[in-house]
Design a protein around this motif. Sequence first.
Motif, mmCIF file in Angstrom:
data_model
loop_
_atom_site.group_PDB
_atom_site.id
_atom_site.type_symbol
_atom_site.label_atom_id
_atom_site.label_comp_id
_atom_site.label_asym_id
_atom_site.label_seq_id
_atom_site.Cartn_x
_atom_site.Cartn_y
_atom_site.Cartn_z
ATOM 1 N N SER A 128 12.617 -38.199 7.052
ATOM 2 C CA SER A 128 13.040 -39.583 6.863
ATOM 3 C C SER A 128 13.849 -39.728 5.571
ATOM 4 O O SER A 128 13.820 -38.857 4.693
ATOM 5 C CB SER A 128 11.820 -40.501 6.798
ATOM 6 O OG SER A 128 11.105 -40.265 5.595
ATOM 7 N N LYS A 129 14.550 -40.825 5.445
ATOM 8 C CA LYS A 129 15.340 -41.096 4.250
ATOM 9 C C LYS A 129 14.442 -41.115 3.006
ATOM 10 O O LYS A 129 14.788 -40.578 1.961
ATOM 11 C CB LYS A 129 16.052 -42.441 4.420
ATOM 12 C CG LYS A 129 17.341 -42.567 3.686
ATOM 13 C CD LYS A 129 18.036 -43.864 4.073
ATOM 14 C CE LYS A 129 19.494 -43.754 3.731
ATOM 15 N NZ LYS A 129 20.226 -44.949 4.074
ATOM 16 N N ARG A 130 13.283 -41.735 3.138
ATOM 17 C CA ARG A 130 12.358 -41.831 2.003
ATOM 18 C C ARG A 130 11.831 -40.450 1.612
ATOM 19 O O ARG A 130 11.651 -40.157 0.444
ATOM 20 C CB ARG A 130 11.203 -42.767 2.341
ATOM 21 C CG ARG A 130 10.343 -43.075 1.159
ATOM 22 C CD ARG A 130 9.370 -44.185 1.441
ATOM 23 N NE ARG A 130 8.622 -44.486 0.245
ATOM 24 C CZ ARG A 130 7.527 -45.171 0.224
ATOM 25 N NH1 ARG A 130 7.042 -45.679 1.341
ATOM 26 N NH2 ARG A 130 6.906 -45.402 -0.909
ATOM 27 N N SER A 151 13.413 -37.800 1.675
ATOM 28 C CA SER A 151 14.491 -37.078 1.010
ATOM 29 C C SER A 151 14.896 -37.706 -0.318
ATOM 30 O O SER A 151 15.832 -37.238 -0.966
ATOM 31 C CB SER A 151 15.719 -37.033 1.934
ATOM 32 O OG SER A 151 15.371 -36.430 3.157
ATOM 33 N N ASN A 152 14.199 -38.752 -0.739
ATOM 34 C CA ASN A 152 14.525 -39.479 -1.954
ATOM 35 C C ASN A 152 14.018 -38.711 -3.182
ATOM 36 O O ASN A 152 12.811 -38.511 -3.348
ATOM 37 C CB ASN A 152 13.893 -40.875 -1.875
ATOM 38 C CG ASN A 152 14.229 -41.741 -3.062
ATOM 39 O OD1 ASN A 152 14.042 -41.365 -4.206
ATOM 40 N ND2 ASN A 152 14.707 -42.941 -2.775
ATOM 41 N N LEU A 153 14.932 -38.281 -4.042
ATOM 42 C CA LEU A 153 14.556 -37.472 -5.206
ATOM 43 C C LEU A 153 13.703 -38.254 -6.210
ATOM 44 O O LEU A 153 12.826 -37.676 -6.856
ATOM 45 C CB LEU A 153 15.802 -36.914 -5.886
ATOM 46 C CG LEU A 153 16.593 -35.911 -5.058
ATOM 47 C CD1 LEU A 153 17.834 -35.435 -5.810
ATOM 48 C CD2 LEU A 153 15.728 -34.727 -4.668
ATOM 49 N N SER A 154 13.933 -39.556 -6.325
ATOM 50 C CA SER A 154 13.119 -40.367 -7.228
ATOM 51 C C SER A 154 11.677 -40.445 -6.731
ATOM 52 O O SER A 154 10.724 -40.308 -7.509
ATOM 53 C CB SER A 154 13.726 -41.781 -7.337
ATOM 54 O OG SER A 154 12.889 -42.611 -8.109
ATOM 55 N N GLU A 155 11.508 -40.645 -5.429
ATOM 56 C CA GLU A 155 10.170 -40.654 -4.831
ATOM 57 C C GLU A 155 9.495 -39.300 -5.021
ATOM 58 O O GLU A 155 8.310 -39.213 -5.311
ATOM 59 C CB GLU A 155 10.243 -40.982 -3.336
ATOM 60 C CG GLU A 155 10.736 -42.367 -3.009
ATOM 61 C CD GLU A 155 9.624 -43.403 -3.031
ATOM 62 O OE1 GLU A 155 8.445 -43.037 -3.049
ATOM 63 O OE2 GLU A 155 9.969 -44.599 -3.025
ATOM 64 N N ALA A 156 10.257 -38.230 -4.854
ATOM 65 C CA ALA A 156 9.712 -36.877 -5.015
ATOM 66 C C ALA A 156 9.223 -36.658 -6.443
ATOM 67 O O ALA A 156 8.150 -36.087 -6.660
ATOM 68 C CB ALA A 156 10.765 -35.842 -4.644
ATOM 69 N N GLN A 210 8.198 -38.957 -8.559
ATOM 70 C CA GLN A 210 6.993 -39.755 -8.755
ATOM 71 C C GLN A 210 5.784 -39.089 -8.115
ATOM 72 O O GLN A 210 4.694 -39.051 -8.696
ATOM 73 C CB GLN A 210 7.176 -41.157 -8.183
ATOM 74 C CG GLN A 210 8.116 -42.018 -8.990
ATOM 75 C CD GLN A 210 8.258 -43.415 -8.401
ATOM 76 O OE1 GLN A 210 7.613 -43.767 -7.415
ATOM 77 N NE2 GLN A 210 9.103 -44.220 -9.007
#
Length: 108
Positions: free
Chosen positions: A75-77, A79-84, A86
């Motif tokens: 999913s897009k989320r 693949s989100n580097l900021s989420e990763a 955190q």
Amino acid sequence: MEANVTVNCVHPGIVRTRLTREREGLITDLVFFLASKLLKTIPQAAATTCYVATNPRLTKVSGKYFADCNETSPSKRASNLSEAAQLWTASEIMVSRDPKPILPAISA
């Protein structure tokens, strides 16, 4: 010396387990009855993991995401580097010997 290690992610799907046995009741039973056609058995859920771990064609494949025995895009989320970042920070805190009480601030 080469380790010859690959790392991939697998999604088992929604699996029919007994994890909700403490919450059994009319509503839970009804939801699971209605969703039963969408739920996988434990062997069906394990199939993708076994496929990725043992298929000779995937010997050199690494860093990929698999679902239903096929490579797919997360999913897009996911693949989100900021989420990763955190998630990594939260994981480090949870496994450290001296956890700091800042987890709620990270998940905000």
